[in-house]
Design an enzyme around this catalytic site. Structure first.
Site, mmCIF file in Angstrom:
data_model
loop_
_atom_site.group_PDB
_atom_site.id
_atom_site.type_symbol
_atom_site.label_atom_id
_atom_site.label_comp_id
_atom_site.label_asym_id
_atom_site.label_seq_id
_atom_site.Cartn_x
_atom_site.Cartn_y
_atom_site.Cartn_z
ATOM 1 N N LYS A 94 0.711 -1.238 -0.158
ATOM 2 C CA LYS A 94 -0.046 -0.162 0.031
ATOM 3 C C LYS A 94 0.751 1.212 0.014
ATOM 4 O O LYS A 94 1.935 1.286 0.442
ATOM 5 C CB LYS A 94 -0.782 -0.040 1.291
ATOM 6 C CG LYS A 94 -2.144 0.954 1.186
ATOM 7 C CD LYS A 94 -3.029 0.301 0.268
ATOM 8 C CE LYS A 94 -4.547 0.834 0.593
ATOM 9 N NZ LYS A 94 -5.362 -0.259 0.279
HETATM 10 N N1 GLU Z 1 -7.398 -0.005 -2.754
HETATM 11 C C1 GLU Z 1 -8.129 -1.451 -3.136
HETATM 12 C C2 GLU Z 1 -8.189 -2.017 -1.682
HETATM 13 O O1 GLU Z 1 -7.978 -1.645 -0.538
HETATM 14 C C3 GLU Z 1 -7.957 -2.118 -4.304
HETATM 15 C C4 GLU Z 1 -6.543 -2.676 -4.204
HETATM 16 C C5 GLU Z 1 -6.253 -3.510 -5.540
HETATM 17 O O2 GLU Z 1 -6.898 -3.280 -6.434
HETATM 18 O O3 GLU Z 1 -5.115 -3.540 -5.710
HETATM 19 O O4 GLU Z 1 -8.500 -3.366 -1.635
#
Ligand code: GLU
Length: 409
Positions: A102
């Site tokens: 992240k």
């Molecule tokens: N930001 C989204 C989540 O927290 C999607 C992450 C992604 O698709 O890699 O799941």
């Protein structure tokens, strides 16, 4: 308590029930890599704006790191660490061949022009391009970022590595994105909610919902639940909330939000506060905004009989304990909002194969994966007499742990 500590609390709660060695436990908690970069750009005023960007890569035992990029004033190292770890468990819960990461930039995207956002995104990628890539780490949208930002990322990354659309997911459909990706998290939320209600001998039709947060996830969730016959009686965003016991007309609300970009001013209900929305008498409460909403006090004040976590990390451990004691089931984030990363996976596969799948196929496959994961976790929770969150973490930890052991240190 900080966000990363909270995630680790849930990890420990589940890890205790598994047969894990102390070594593996330590390895699973510690992030693999944390990148922090300065992202200076020229603002429209001619001044230099200096921003800080982060990318935390938590674990890649099961495949390339995967997870969103958040543009928000609350972004910091600890939050990125906590959300990266959640991504590791989320991708494992739905059995995708990915790890967890992240990142984001500490900024207020609402105060930046389109040009400034583009320069910020490109500069950030310039700084981290060697740590990401289709087989290394694949970013995606999260709070404050969208398909346009992903398009800039793909274009910027290509300057270093050549054409590689699989380096990022959540791109516009006309620019190597996937059908159904934008609505995927909300669609998945509605599916998982339907399954959970079925376990409780109920249906979406005839059930009342309150949704906190009306961004990409909250608004699509509302639309799908309404299509299934659910009655959305309250919604909120950062600026206010609206309630209507007869059910809010979601199509009407979407038309209003498309023009004014907020719920405030919507005539199809009565205005209320964000706080009273969270504590309103309703069947299902769906937090779909920032993390850290339910502490002990708030969890005690909740009147809903089911919580479905659309946001990442909305429940603090002390709030979770209250929900367990009160017998209010919580469908945890790592399962409830996994639809987004599931379709990110489909987008990645399509990009690698240079092939496109139709929307019906995407939705069918998304539904299948989520329903399977949901049933697995429900059964495990029942078998071991634990909460859905603990069961989800148990499932995820054993998958990641097994891959770590098989791969070797
Ligand atoms: N930001 C989204 C989540 O927290 C999607 C992450 C992604 O698709 O890699 O799941």
């Amino acid at each position: 308590m900080q966000a990363f500590e909270a995630t680790n609390y849930y990890f420990e709660q589940a890890a205790r029930l598994l047969d894990l060695t102390e070594n593996i436990r330590t390895l699973l908690v510690t992030p693999d890599r944390e990148v922090r970069v300065e992202v200076p750009i020229e603002l429209d005023s001619g001044r230099i704006g200096n921003f800080i960007g982060y990318r935390v890569q938590h674990d890649n035992s099961r495949g390339p790191y995967k997870g969103g990029l958040r543009y928000h004033p609350a972004v910091d190292q600890d939050e990125a660490r906590s959300l990266a770890s959640l991504m590791t468990w989320k991708t494992a819960v739905v059995d995708l061949p990915f790890g967890g990461a992240k990142g984001g930039i500490n900024c207020d995207p609402g105060k930046l022009s389109r040009g400034e956002l583009e320069r910020l995104t490109r500069k950030f990628i310039e700084k981290i391009h060697d740590t990401i890539g289709p087989h290394k780490d694949i970013p995606a949208p999260d709070m404050g970022t969208d398909a346009q930002v992903m398009a800039w990322i793909m274009n910027e990354y290509a300057k270093y590595a050549g054409f590689a659309p699989a380096c990022v997911t959540g791109k516009p459909v006309e620019f190597h994105g996937s059908a159904g990706r934008e609505a995927a998290t909300g669609f998945g939320l509605a599916i998982v909610t339907r399954e959970m209600l079925a376990r409780l001998q109920r249906t979406v039709a005839g059930t009342t919902f309150a949704i906190q947060g009306y961004g990409n996830v909250g608004s699509h969730t509302a639309r799908f639940l309404a299509q299934m016959g659910g009655k959305i009686v309250g919604v909120s965003d950062a600026y206010g909330a609206v309630v209507n016991r007869e059910g809010i007309d979601i199509a009407d609300l979407d038309r209003h939000v498309a023009v004014s970009h907020k719920i405030a001013g919507f005539k199809g209900g009565d205005t209320t506060t964000n706080e009273s929305l969270l504590t309103m008498a309703v069947d299902v409460l769906i937090p779909a905004a920032l993390g850290g909403i339910f502490d002990r006090e708030m969890a005690q004040a909740v009147q809903a009989s089911l919580i479905v976590e659309a946001a990442n990390g909305p429940t603090w451990p002390d709030g979770d304990e209250v929900f367990v004691t009160r017998g209010i089931p919580v469908v945890p984030d790592v399962l409830a909002n996994a639809g987004g990363v599931v379709v990110s996976y489909f987008e990645w596969v399509q990009n690698l194969q240079h092939f496109r799948w139709p929307l019906e196929q995407i939705q069918r496959e998304e539904e299948k994966r989520l329903v399977e994961a949901f049933r697995d976790i429900c059964d495990l929770a029942q078998r071991r007499s634990v909460s859905l969150r603990t069961a989800a973490f148990m499932k995820a930890i054993s998958r990641v742990g097994r891959a770590k052991v098989l791969g070797g240190i």
